[in-house]
Motif scaffolding. Structure first.
Motif, short mmCIF file in Angstrom:
data_model
loop_
_atom_site.label_atom_id
_atom_site.label_comp_id
_atom_site.label_asym_id
_atom_site.label_seq_id
_atom_site.Cartn_x
_atom_site.Cartn_y
_atom_site.Cartn_z
N TYR A 194 0.81 -1.21 0.00
CA TYR A 194 0.00 0.00 0.00
C TYR A 194 0.85 1.26 0.00
O TYR A 194 0.57 2.21 -0.74
N THR A 195 1.91 1.27 0.82
CA THR A 195 2.71 2.48 0.97
C THR A 195 3.88 2.56 -0.01
O THR A 195 4.44 3.65 -0.21
N ALA A 196 4.27 1.41 -0.56
CA ALA A 196 5.47 1.32 -1.41
C ALA A 196 6.73 1.71 -0.65
O ALA A 196 7.73 2.11 -1.25
N GLU A 197 6.68 1.61 0.69
CA GLU A 197 7.83 1.91 1.52
C GLU A 197 8.44 0.60 2.03
O GLU A 197 7.73 -0.23 2.61
N PRO A 198 9.75 0.39 1.85
CA PRO A 198 10.39 -0.87 2.26
C PRO A 198 10.67 -0.92 3.76
O PRO A 198 11.83 -0.99 4.19
N ILE A 199 9.60 -0.89 4.55
CA ILE A 199 9.73 -0.87 6.00
C ILE A 199 9.32 -2.23 6.56
O ILE A 199 8.23 -2.73 6.27
N GLY A 200 10.20 -2.84 7.34
CA GLY A 200 9.87 -4.05 8.06
C GLY A 200 9.57 -3.73 9.51
O GLY A 200 9.91 -2.65 10.02
N PHE A 201 8.94 -4.67 10.20
CA PHE A 201 8.56 -4.46 11.60
C PHE A 201 9.19 -5.52 12.49
O PHE A 201 9.58 -6.59 12.03
N PHE A 202 9.27 -5.22 13.76
CA PHE A 202 9.56 -6.25 14.76
C PHE A 202 8.53 -6.12 15.87
O PHE A 202 7.92 -5.07 16.07
N GLY A 203 8.32 -7.22 16.59
CA GLY A 203 7.33 -7.19 17.66
C GLY A 203 7.46 -8.37 18.59
O GLY A 203 8.37 -9.19 18.46
N PHE A 204 6.52 -8.43 19.56
CA PHE A 204 6.47 -9.50 20.55
C PHE A 204 7.78 -9.62 21.32
O PHE A 204 8.18 -10.70 21.75
N TYR A 205 8.46 -8.48 21.48
CA TYR A 205 9.77 -8.46 22.13
C TYR A 205 9.64 -8.62 23.64
O TYR A 205 8.86 -7.91 24.29
N GLU A 206 10.39 -9.55 24.19
CA GLU A 206 10.54 -9.70 25.63
C GLU A 206 11.96 -10.18 25.88
O GLU A 206 12.47 -11.03 25.14
N ALA A 207 12.61 -9.67 26.93
CA ALA A 207 13.97 -10.11 27.23
C ALA A 207 14.35 -9.74 28.65
O ALA A 207 13.84 -8.77 29.22
N ILE A 208 15.26 -10.53 29.21
CA ILE A 208 15.83 -10.17 30.51
C ILE A 208 16.69 -8.92 30.33
O ILE A 208 17.00 -8.52 29.21
N ASP A 209 17.07 -8.32 31.45
CA ASP A 209 17.84 -7.07 31.37
C ASP A 209 19.31 -7.40 31.11
O ASP A 209 20.15 -7.36 32.02
N ASP A 210 19.59 -7.71 29.86
CA ASP A 210 20.94 -8.06 29.43
C ASP A 210 21.10 -7.53 28.01
O ASP A 210 20.46 -8.03 27.08
N GLN A 211 21.93 -6.52 27.84
CA GLN A 211 22.07 -5.89 26.54
C GLN A 211 22.57 -6.86 25.48
O GLN A 211 22.20 -6.75 24.30
N ALA A 212 23.39 -7.82 25.88
CA ALA A 212 23.87 -8.81 24.91
C ALA A 212 22.72 -9.63 24.35
O ALA A 212 22.69 -9.96 23.16
N VAL A 213 21.76 -9.98 25.20
CA VAL A 213 20.57 -10.71 24.74
C VAL A 213 19.76 -9.83 23.81
O VAL A 213 19.32 -10.26 22.73
N ALA A 214 19.55 -8.57 24.19
CA ALA A 214 18.80 -7.64 23.36
C ALA A 214 19.47 -7.49 21.99
O ALA A 214 18.79 -7.53 20.95
N ASP A 215 20.77 -7.30 21.99
CA ASP A 215 21.49 -7.10 20.73
C ASP A 215 21.35 -8.31 19.82
O ASP A 215 21.14 -8.17 18.61
N SER A 216 21.47 -9.50 20.39
CA SER A 216 21.39 -10.71 19.56
C SER A 216 20.00 -10.88 18.95
O SER A 216 19.87 -11.29 17.79
N LEU A 217 18.97 -10.53 19.70
CA LEU A 217 17.60 -10.64 19.17
C LEU A 217 17.34 -9.61 18.08
O LEU A 217 16.80 -9.93 17.01
#
Length: 391
Positions: free
Chosen positions: A81-104
């Motif tokens: 519809y928009t012709a914009e190459p935008i992807g999404f992410f969602g359903f994010y949950e993680a422990i408080d660990d930046q390394a885990v966040a970065d990998s996801l």
């Protein structure tokens, strides 16, 4: 050792669901069950919906224990519809660990890049129509029914990885939903609305359960006509809207789902949902999911003296932009206020609200001084700046 695995098997999906229980088990405002039906929305959606969306889920592990999750989403309707190459992410949950966040986030970005998408926005669950953003308030609160709830550190996870906030949404809380009737300082506003209502030919009726499919098609048509120029919009299918209605039917108060009509033609819609999360928090003491659901529904339907559920969330409010009566949004809110008073509700929260949304400019909210009660934020990044992203 930390690893990230793509979700493929039934066991993987069990681990995916387990992450949320781990994150919220010590959260005083966390609820034991998923806020939406993951099976119907994400894991095994109807074929007509699945055909418009490509997803890939990932789970992060630490020594084989699931500690984080994410879903990369390519919404074919949106990009088409928009012709914009935008992807999404969602359903994010993680422990408080930046390394885990970065990998996801790395995993989601790389999957979206592989589909030739240039940027990533989110979180969405799985689209703007269901749930969007994270809560970025400093003071934790019981989540509002159908709205995000998350640990405060999620914003840090996103920003340290490289995401930037691009859009804020708000909720507006009114602990006296009939204040325009009750408070002397609004007497002049009340006089204006009474004059508007007296000359308006707008009528109201609730959605009819016996003709739910027909009314769902009416509302879907109004939604698509109203939100064409709305931020983040893509056309909503009839099947997807009907699926959402079916999920919400057990907790809906039929008298608070209003179709506005002008000479028999639908011109506006408002849906207020009883804040079942208040009941769910009471029911959380039961170990059985079935018992929690039964106790929650019992409180939802109980409208006698001292009901547990004292508030509602205004979830949808939209008006046909071609309607000649420009007061429909305000009239819908006034009608809702009266019905809430009659049904014994004493609190209303409108969410999500964009300050520049069309109905906001003509509704009651612009006539009373009010500040947002909660803030939700959507993030974005250019995938070309991410290692392994688009070039």
């Amino acid at each position: 050792m930390r690893t990230v695995r793509q979700v493929e098997t039934t066991r993987d999906w069990t681990d995916f669901k387990t992450v949320a229980h781990r994150i919220y088990r010590d959260d005083p405002f966390g609820l034991p069950d998923e806020t939406i039906d993951l099976d119907r929305v994400l894991i095994d959606p109807p074929s007509s919906i699945a055909a418009t969306r490509r997803t890939c889920a990932f789970v992060a592990y630490s020594d084989d224990e699931p500690v984080g999750r994410i879903v990369a989403i390519h919404d074919l309707n949106f990009t088409g519809y928009t012709a914009e190459p935008i992807g999404f992410f969602g359903f994010y949950e993680a422990i408080d660990d930046q390394a885990v966040a970065d990998s996801l986030l790395d995993a989601a970005a790389q999957w979206l890049s592989g589909r030739k998408l240039a940027s990533m926005s989110g979180p969405f669950g799985p689209s703007m129509f269901y749930s969007a953003g994270i809560v970025v308030d400093e003071v934790p609160k019981l989540p509002l029914i159908g709205m995000p709830h998350n640990p405060s550190y999620y914003a840090n996870h996103f920003e340290k990885w490289g995401l930037v906030g691009i859009k804020d949404f708000y909720s507006y809380l009114f602990d006296d939903p009939c204040m325009i009737y009750n408070r002397p300082e609004y007497a002049r506003h009340m006089q204006i609305f009474e004059k508007i209502r007296a000359r308006s030919e707008i009528t109201f009726r609730p959605m009819k359960y016996r003709s739910l499919r027909r009314d769902a098609r009416i509302v879907q048509g109004l939604y698509n006509k109203t939100f064409t120029n709305f931020w983040g919009y893509s056309p909503l299918s009839y099947v997807e809207f009907l699926e959402l209605l079916k999920m919400m039917l057990p907790i809906l108060d039929r008298k608070l789902t209003l179709l506005a009509e002008l000479h028999g033609k639908p011109v506006g819609f408002l849906m207020a949902i009883p804040d079942a999360n208040v009941a769910a928090s009471r029911a959380a003491r039961f170990s059985s999911r079935w018992m929690r659901a039964a106790a929650t529904l019992w409180h939802v339907k109980r409208r006698g003296k001292s009901p547990v559920i004292d508030g509602v969330r205004v979830d949808m409010l939209f008006v046909d932009p071609e309607c000649p009566d420009k007061a429909v949004a305000s009239l819908l809110i006034m009608e809702l206020s009266q019905r809430m008073r009659d049904r014994g509700y004493t609190r209303v929260e409108a969410a999500p609200v964009l300050d520049d949304s069309p109905w906001m400019k003509g509704s009651v909210l612009t006539r009373v001084e009010h500040t947002p009660h909660r803030t939700y934020r959507i993030y974005n990044c250019d995938l070309s700046t991410i290692p392994g992203g688009s070039s």
